[in-house]
Design a protein around this motif. Structure first.
Motif, PDB file in Angstrom:
ATOM      1  N   ASN A  53       0.836  -1.194  -0.028  1.00  8.41           N
ATOM      2  CA  ASN A  53       0.061  -0.044   0.063  1.00  8.41           C
ATOM      3  C   ASN A  53       0.803   1.320   0.060  1.00  8.41           C
ATOM      4  OD1 ASN A  53      -2.256  -1.633   0.132  1.00  8.41           O
ATOM      5  ND2 ASN A  53      -2.279  -1.303   2.326  1.00  8.41           N
ATOM      6  N   ILE A  54       2.054   0.997  -0.413  1.00  5.77           N
ATOM      7  CA  ILE A  54       3.009   2.308  -0.089  1.00  5.77           C
ATOM      8  C   ILE A  54       3.577   2.714  -1.520  1.00  5.77           C
ATOM      9  CG2 ILE A  54       4.940   1.009   0.826  1.00  5.77           C
ATOM     10  CD1 ILE A  54       5.528   3.421   2.850  1.00  5.77           C
ATOM     11  N   ARG A  55       3.989   3.741  -1.656  1.00  5.70           N
ATOM     12  CA  ARG A  55       4.719   4.225  -2.724  1.00  5.70           C
ATOM     13  C   ARG A  55       5.506   5.462  -2.339  1.00  5.70           C
ATOM     14  NH1 ARG A  55       1.170   4.991  -8.021  1.00  5.70           N
ATOM     15  NH2 ARG A  55       3.325   4.983  -9.088  1.00  5.70           N
ATOM     16  N   PHE A  56       6.805   5.535  -2.754  1.00  7.84           N
ATOM     17  CA  PHE A  56       7.686   6.667  -2.349  1.00  7.84           C
ATOM     18  C   PHE A  56       7.879   7.721  -3.729  1.00  7.84           C
ATOM     19  CE2 PHE A  56       8.965   3.213   0.328  1.00  7.84           C
ATOM     20  CZ  PHE A  56       8.855   3.779   1.620  1.00  7.84           C
ATOM     21  N   ALA A 105      11.283  17.773  -2.021  1.00 10.89           N
ATOM     22  CA  ALA A 105      10.701  16.925  -0.801  1.00 10.89           C
ATOM     23  C   ALA A 105      10.865  15.429  -1.385  1.00 10.89           C
ATOM     24  CB  ALA A 105       9.503  17.225  -0.359  1.00 10.89           C
ATOM     25  N   VAL A 106      11.195  14.518  -0.308  1.00  8.75           N
ATOM     26  CA  VAL A 106      10.907  13.123  -0.546  1.00  8.75           C
ATOM     27  C   VAL A 106       9.703  12.753   0.363  1.00  8.75           C
ATOM     28  CG1 VAL A 106      13.178  12.577  -1.430  1.00  8.75           C
ATOM     29  CG2 VAL A 106      12.735  12.619   1.330  1.00  8.75           C
ATOM     30  N   PHE A 107       8.926  11.862  -0.291  1.00 12.09           N
ATOM     31  CA  PHE A 107       7.673  11.441   0.740  1.00 12.09           C
ATOM     32  C   PHE A 107       7.445  10.021   0.350  1.00 12.09           C
ATOM     33  CE2 PHE A 107       6.365  12.920  -3.617  1.00 12.09           C
ATOM     34  CZ  PHE A 107       5.428  11.925  -3.873  1.00 12.09           C
ATOM     35  N   ALA A 108       6.330   9.513   1.135  1.00 12.92           N
ATOM     36  CA  ALA A 108       5.747   8.347   1.099  1.00 12.92           C
ATOM     37  C   ALA A 108       4.303   8.692   0.917  1.00 12.92           C
ATOM     38  CB  ALA A 108       5.832   7.590   2.268  1.00 12.92           C
ATOM     39  N   ASN A 109       3.459   8.033   0.177  1.00  9.58           N
ATOM     40  CA  ASN A 109       2.233   7.914  -0.166  1.00  9.58           C
ATOM     41  C   ASN A 109       1.768   6.463   0.106  1.00  9.58           C
ATOM     42  OD1 ASN A 109      -0.262   8.631  -1.013  1.00  9.58           O
ATOM     43  ND2 ASN A 109       0.078   7.957  -3.215  1.00  9.58           N
ATOM     44  N   ILE A 110       0.966   6.540   1.603  1.00  5.96           N
ATOM     45  CA  ILE A 110       0.593   5.378   2.019  1.00  5.96           C
ATOM     46  C   ILE A 110      -1.049   5.314   1.961  1.00  5.96           C
ATOM     47  CG2 ILE A 110       0.366   4.000   4.148  1.00  5.96           C
ATOM     48  CD1 ILE A 110       2.792   6.046   5.221  1.00  5.96           C
ATOM     49  N   ALA A 111      -1.633   4.305   0.919  1.00  2.00           N
ATOM     50  CA  ALA A 111      -2.976   4.317   0.802  1.00  2.00           C
ATOM     51  C   ALA A 111      -3.621   3.655   1.703  1.00  2.00           C
ATOM     52  CB  ALA A 111      -3.043   3.292  -0.535  1.00  2.00           C
ATOM     53  N   LYS A 129      -4.229  12.933   1.675  1.00  2.00           N
ATOM     54  CA  LYS A 129      -4.406  13.345   0.410  1.00  2.00           C
ATOM     55  C   LYS A 129      -5.821  12.575   0.140  1.00  2.00           C
ATOM     56  CE  LYS A 129      -2.619  11.906  -4.143  1.00  2.00           C
ATOM     57  NZ  LYS A 129      -1.347  11.400  -4.663  1.00  2.00           N
ATOM     58  N   ILE A 130      -6.662  13.304  -0.475  1.00  2.00           N
ATOM     59  CA  ILE A 130      -8.143  13.003  -0.773  1.00  2.00           C
ATOM     60  C   ILE A 130      -8.231  13.095  -2.226  1.00  2.00           C
ATOM     61  CG2 ILE A 130     -10.560  13.104  -0.302  1.00  2.00           C
ATOM     62  CD1 ILE A 130      -9.347  14.869   2.358  1.00  2.00           C
ATOM     63  N   ASN A 131      -8.682  12.051  -2.964  1.00  2.00           N
ATOM     64  CA  ASN A 131      -8.737  11.776  -4.473  1.00  2.00           C
ATOM     65  C   ASN A 131     -10.223  12.591  -4.429  1.00  2.00           C
ATOM     66  OD1 ASN A 131      -6.307  10.783  -5.038  1.00  2.00           O
ATOM     67  ND2 ASN A 131      -7.129   8.506  -4.633  1.00  2.00           N
ATOM     68  N   MET A 132     -10.419  13.352  -5.547  1.00  2.00           N
ATOM     69  CA  MET A 132     -11.760  13.867  -6.002  1.00  2.00           C
ATOM     70  C   MET A 132     -12.156  13.664  -7.357  1.00  2.00           C
ATOM     71  SD  MET A 132     -10.680  17.741  -4.173  1.00  2.00           S
ATOM     72  CE  MET A 132     -10.783  18.547  -5.850  1.00  2.00           C
ATOM     73  N   GLY A 133     -12.311  12.214  -7.404  1.00  2.00           N
ATOM     74  CA  GLY A 133     -12.942  11.553  -8.555  1.00  2.00           C
ATOM     75  C   GLY A 133     -12.008  10.923  -9.628  1.00  2.00           C
ATOM     76  N   ASP A 134     -12.513  10.410 -10.800  1.00  2.00           N
ATOM     77  CA  ASP A 134     -11.582   9.718 -11.596  1.00  2.00           C
ATOM     78  C   ASP A 134     -10.862  10.773 -12.742  1.00  2.00           C
ATOM     79  OD1 ASP A 134     -12.693   7.363 -10.758  1.00  2.00           O
ATOM     80  OD2 ASP A 134     -14.387   7.374 -12.397  1.00  2.00           O
ATOM     81  N   GLU A 135     -10.919  12.047 -12.350  1.00  2.00           N
ATOM     82  CA  GLU A 135     -10.394  12.778 -13.483  1.00  2.00           C
ATOM     83  C   GLU A 135      -8.830  12.924 -13.147  1.00  2.00           C
ATOM     84  OE1 GLU A 135     -13.369  13.772 -12.128  1.00  2.00           O
ATOM     85  OE2 GLU A 135     -14.375  12.851 -13.963  1.00  2.00           O
ATOM     86  N   GLY A 136      -8.267  12.551 -12.070  1.00  2.00           N
ATOM     87  CA  GLY A 136      -6.971  12.769 -11.596  1.00  2.00           C
ATOM     88  C   GLY A 136      -6.878  13.764 -10.442  1.00  2.00           C
ATOM     89  N   GLU A 173       6.230  13.919   4.837  1.00  2.00           N
ATOM     90  CA  GLU A 173       7.415  14.200   3.892  1.00  2.00           C
ATOM     91  C   GLU A 173       8.340  14.642   4.718  1.00  2.00           C
ATOM     92  OE1 GLU A 173       5.875  17.690   1.477  1.00  2.00           O
ATOM     93  OE2 GLU A 173       4.503  16.388   0.368  1.00  2.00           O
ATOM     94  N   ILE A 174       9.565  14.760   4.033  1.00  2.00           N
ATOM     95  CA  ILE A 174      10.860  15.398   4.596  1.00  2.00           C
ATOM     96  C   ILE A 174      11.036  16.462   3.327  1.00  2.00           C
ATOM     97  CG2 ILE A 174      12.964  15.399   5.244  1.00  2.00           C
ATOM     98  CD1 ILE A 174      12.375  12.620   6.259  1.00  2.00           C
ATOM     99  N   ALA A 175      11.007  17.754   3.593  1.00  2.00           N
ATOM    100  CA  ALA A 175      11.032  19.017   2.600  1.00  2.00           C
ATOM    101  C   ALA A 175      12.106  19.957   3.101  1.00  2.00           C
ATOM    102  CB  ALA A 175       9.767  19.279   2.560  1.00  2.00           C
ATOM    103  N   PHE A 176      12.727  20.477   2.082  1.00  2.00           N
ATOM    104  CA  PHE A 176      13.741  21.640   2.333  1.00  2.00           C
ATOM    105  C   PHE A 176      12.929  22.873   1.449  1.00  2.00           C
ATOM    106  CE2 PHE A 176      16.416  24.636   0.298  1.00  2.00           C
ATOM    107  CZ  PHE A 176      17.305  25.335   1.447  1.00  2.00           C
ATOM    108  N   SER A 177      12.874  23.905   2.384  1.00  2.00           N
ATOM    109  CA  SER A 177      11.837  24.938   1.534  1.00  2.00           C
ATOM    110  C   SER A 177      12.624  26.375   2.211  1.00  2.00           C
ATOM    111  CB  SER A 177      10.619  25.022   2.412  1.00  2.00           C
ATOM    112  OG  SER A 177       9.788  26.161   1.964  1.00  2.00           O
TER     113      SER A 177
END
Length: 192
Positions: free
Chosen positions: A30-33, A63-69, A106-113, A79-83
């Motif tokens: 369930n995870i992507r980086f 930033a580098v981040f993980a996307n955990i569904a 992160k909340i998906n808002m439909g099939d349009e991406g 995330e770990i970010a430099f700003s």
């Protein structure tokens, strides 16, 4: 009291991030980086110097981040970010370089991406120019963003970032009001 409160918030974010990363060892499917980079325009808001702002300052963010569904439409994205943040006033540029640790939903808002991101972040300020006085190096704030997926891996995202840290000019330390950094940015990213 303010320093203690900020330190407690920073500890909560670190513990949350550690719990999230621990969770990833049990559910690798369930995870992507990913990586994300872009630019943002920064300015300030507040009572002490609002009378003479000279404009925005463009800075880099990466930033580098993980996307955990968590479900089909909801993900947790630490995330770990430099700003680089800052603004212009009079003849000076006020700049600061942050290490930020957002914990975003992160909340998906439909099939349009289309999707939205929202959540808090903890920050650490290792460097700042000498024109600004900061009460503490640890801070926090919030992020609100809107993005669109470009296929299965790439995406483009716009974010509004607001800081809760109060800054003061070094020549005006006694002023109780100060100001806060805000940014509006655009970034490109890629999920592996």
């Amino acid at each position: 009291m303010e320093k203690t409160f900020t330190a407690q918030i920073f500890k909560v974010f670190i513990v949350g991030l550690l719990i999230t990363l621990t969770h990833t060892t049990f559910s690798q499917s369930n995870i992507r980086f990913g990586i994300r980079g872009g630019a943002h325009a920064g300015t300030q808001w507040g009572r002490s110097i609002i009378y003479n702002p000279q404009g925005t300052l463009v800075g880099f963010e990466g930033a580098v981040f993980a996307n955990i569904a968590l479900s089909e439409d909801i993900s947790l994205c630490p995330e770990i970010a430099f700003s680089q943040k800052g603004f212009k006033i009079d003849t000076s540029e006020i700049t600061s370089n942050y290490i930020e640790i957002p914990l975003l939903l992160k909340i998906n808002m439909g099939d349009e991406g289309l999707y939205t991101v929202i959540g808090p972040y903890a920050s650490y300020l290792p460097t700042v120019n000498d024109k600004v006085y900061n009460e503490e190096a640890l801070g926090w704030g919030g992020i609100l963003g809107l993005g669109v997926k470009l296929g299965n891996n790439a995406f483009i995202e716009g974010r509004y970032n607001f800081s809760a840290n109060i800054w003061r000019l070094s020549s005006d330390i006694a002023n109780p009001y100060g100001f806060r950094n805000t940014t509006i940015g655009l970034s490109l990213g890629y999920l592996f």
